[in-house]
Structures are given as C-alpha cells and as structure tokens.
Enzyme design. Structure first.
Site, short mmCIF file in Angstrom:
data_model
loop_
_atom_site.label_atom_id
_atom_site.label_comp_id
_atom_site.label_asym_id
_atom_site.label_seq_id
_atom_site.Cartn_x
_atom_site.Cartn_y
_atom_site.Cartn_z
N ARG A 297 -14.22 6.70 -14.11
CA ARG A 297 -15.45 7.43 -14.41
C ARG A 297 -16.68 6.54 -14.22
O ARG A 297 -16.61 5.33 -14.43
CB ARG A 297 -15.42 7.90 -15.88
CG ARG A 297 -14.21 8.69 -16.28
CD ARG A 297 -14.18 10.07 -15.65
NE ARG A 297 -15.31 10.88 -16.04
CZ ARG A 297 -15.35 11.64 -17.14
NH1 ARG A 297 -14.32 11.70 -17.95
NH2 ARG A 297 -16.43 12.36 -17.41
N ARG B 188 -16.91 29.20 -12.64
CA ARG B 188 -15.79 28.63 -11.87
C ARG B 188 -14.42 29.09 -12.35
O ARG B 188 -13.40 28.68 -11.80
CB ARG B 188 -15.91 27.11 -11.87
CG ARG B 188 -17.14 26.69 -11.05
CD ARG B 188 -17.29 25.20 -10.94
NE ARG B 188 -16.15 24.58 -10.27
CZ ARG B 188 -16.01 23.27 -10.16
NH1 ARG B 188 -16.91 22.45 -10.69
NH2 ARG B 188 -14.96 22.75 -9.55
N ARG C 159 -2.75 1.76 -27.87
CA ARG C 159 -3.05 1.69 -26.42
C ARG C 159 -3.51 0.27 -26.06
O ARG C 159 -4.47 0.10 -25.33
CB ARG C 159 -4.17 2.68 -26.06
CG ARG C 159 -3.88 4.14 -26.36
CD ARG C 159 -2.92 4.72 -25.33
NE ARG C 159 -2.73 6.15 -25.54
CZ ARG C 159 -1.94 6.67 -26.47
NH1 ARG C 159 -1.26 5.88 -27.29
NH2 ARG C 159 -1.81 7.97 -26.59
N PRO D 240 -19.13 20.80 -21.06
CA PRO D 240 -19.52 20.70 -22.48
C PRO D 240 -18.63 19.68 -23.21
O PRO D 240 -17.42 19.67 -23.03
CB PRO D 240 -19.28 22.11 -23.01
CG PRO D 240 -19.29 23.00 -21.81
CD PRO D 240 -18.76 22.16 -20.69
N LYS E 41 -12.29 20.37 -28.21
CA LYS E 41 -13.31 21.16 -27.52
C LYS E 41 -12.93 22.64 -27.48
O LYS E 41 -13.44 23.39 -26.64
CB LYS E 41 -13.51 20.60 -26.12
CG LYS E 41 -14.16 19.22 -26.15
CD LYS E 41 -14.56 18.76 -24.77
CE LYS E 41 -13.84 17.49 -24.39
NZ LYS E 41 -14.17 17.02 -23.05
#
Ligand SMILES: [Zn+2]
Length: 289
Positions: free
Chosen positions: A279, A126, A169, A2, A58
């Site tokens: 990714r 999980r 960054r 999610p 989250k």
C-alpha cells in the site's frame, strides 16, 4: 473505500433516523446486492420495526423486531441515503453526487420504504456491496465475524489486548499487522499511516523489533486518530457528506497521509511516500527511523 470512522458515522446517522420505524416495502435491482429469499423478506423484513443500528468492523447491523438483522457492507463504492417526506436527508459512505441528487438513480441497488413514507436507499456504483438478512443470533457464527479482531474503540479493548494480538504477527511488518482485520477490526490505510507516525514507528519495521512500550503507544495513537476522525466527520478528500450534511474533514487534520513533500508537523522534514504491505505509505524519514 469507507473506513471504520465513515461506517460509524453512517451508523450514528441511521440510529437517529430509522430506529423505531417499520419497513413497509422493499425493492432491489440485483440479487447480488440483496441475496435474500422472498420468504425471508416477507417473513422477517416487511412489517419489521428497526430496533437498533450497530457496527462491527466495517459492517452495519440493522437489528429488527423479528430477531433478524440486516447486514450492510458498503465495500468500495456503497453508500446509504435516507430521505423523508419533509425532505430531511442524510447520506454517508462513498462520496459522490448520489448523496445529494434525486433518488433512486442508476446506482440505487436497494430501496426500503418505511410506514411513515421515509425511504432508505442503498446505492453502489460498482456493485461489490450487499445487504443480507440473517437471524440475529447467527451473526457470531458467520466466518467473517469469527475471524475479525476486537473493536479498537471498545472499552474492553485495552492496550494490553492489542499488544498481545499484534505480537502473534511477529514476523510481519507492523503496518501489515495493523491492516490485518484479524488483529484489530476496521483499520485501513489512512489510520495505519497516521497512528504509526504518531507513535514514531516506521511502517516497515517487523513487529518483533518494536518494543512493547512503542506498541502500547501505537494503540493509543490509533484510538486517538479514529476518534478524532469520527468527531471531524470522517476522512475523505471528495464531497463526502456526513450525518449532519457536513463534508468530512479529517483529511485536513492528517499529519502524514497524502502529505508527501510537505513538512512533517513535528520536525519539518519532508514527508515521503513509499510502498509497505502493498500500500502507498506516508512517513517522516526523521521521526520514523
Ligand atoms: Zn518528523
């Protein structure tokens, strides 16, 4: 997993359904999923009334009348399902059959029962997710909340705030910086790819090589895709069910994410899939040089 819009949808549903309800009982099958002492549970959860439901990054925060907060992290496969005696049902989070099947089931880790007979199930196949009870005034002192960046959808988080933070960054790729939770909260793979396409920035570009103007555009694209996804009920390609029991549909509106070999909606060039920041990454080779 999610992402921010899905977690926001969980919060929107719970806000409507459990605020004002009093916790009658609690049961759990794993101390890892529910790492709270019986003393805290008896003193601050049982008999407590839900005051509000919030989200930070989250994490779902269920504030209680005892000045404790139940923090919920869904991690990879967590979901929350509310069922009341009239069988009104709301489920969101990881999309699988437990959202709509009889509960508790084998994935149920924690069950909260409210005084009106309604129940809230925390399911997690999980077992990476958790529900943790802590004093409300200690939330900001937790290491995670100290490190996490500002909320992209907060009014106080302006494009200037975003640009200043991401420019800390400079040496990293812009995609890695977007996924870095300390730069901005809650951005995952889908919304990184979608917003970078919107701003015509290649994900592997170093932050130092992106103009301030493009970074500002990236922020407005990010806010746009997150808000659109919340409006469309979240983003998943499985049987995700949102607060109103509708399947999530953002993925249908995605412009590049999981659309490799399909035409770019802007220039019709084939979308390509590559690997950036570790990714799977979707880009248009013409729009995102
Ligand atoms: Zn294109």
């Amino acid at each position: 997993m999610p992402e921010l819009p899905e977690v926001e949808i969980v919060c929107m549903g719970l806000r409507r359904l459990i605020v004002g309800k009093t916790v009658l009982s609690e049961s759990h099958d794993s101390d890892k999923a529910f790492p709270n002492s019986p003393g805290d549970v008896g003193g601050f959860l049982l008999g407590a009334t839900v005051v509000s439901v919030r989200r930070r990054a989250k994490v779902i925060l269920v504030d209680l009348s005892t000045r404790y907060t139940l923090l919920v992290h869904l991690k990879m496969t967590g979901q929350l399902v509310y069922v009341d005696p009239s069988d009104e049902r709301f489920g969101a989070g990881h999309p699988n059959a437990s959202l709509i099947g009889a509960l508790p089931d084998r994935s149920t880790r924690v069950t909260l029962e409210f005084c009106d007979g309604s129940r809230l199930f925390f399911n997690d196949q999980r077992k990476f997710g958790w529900m943790r009870l802590i004093p409300t005034n200690e939330i900001d002192t937790l290491e995670f909340f100290k490190r996490v960046g500002p909320e992209p959808l907060d009014k106080a988080t302006t494009a200037d705030v975003f640009v200043a933070r991401i420019k800390k960054r400079l040496g990293t790729t812009v995609k890695a910086a977007l996924l870095d939770q300390s730069v901005i909260a809650g951005v995952g793979n889908i919304y990184a790819d979608e917003s970078l396409w919107g701003a015509r920035i290649h994900p592997a570009t170093r932050v130092k090589d992106v103009s301030d103007e493009s970074l500002r555009l990236l922020f407005s694209e990010l806010v746009f895709v997150l808000a659109l996804s919340i409006e469309k009920g979240g983003s998943t390609d499985k049987t995700y069910v949102n607060a109103e029991g509708k399947k999530g549909s953002y993925i249908k509106f995605a412009r590049v994410f999981r659309r490799e070999k399909q035409p770019c909606p802007r220039c019709s060039t084939e979308i390509v899939k590559s690997r950036v920041a570790g990714r799977g990454t979707h880009t248009c080779p013409v729009c995102q040089k």
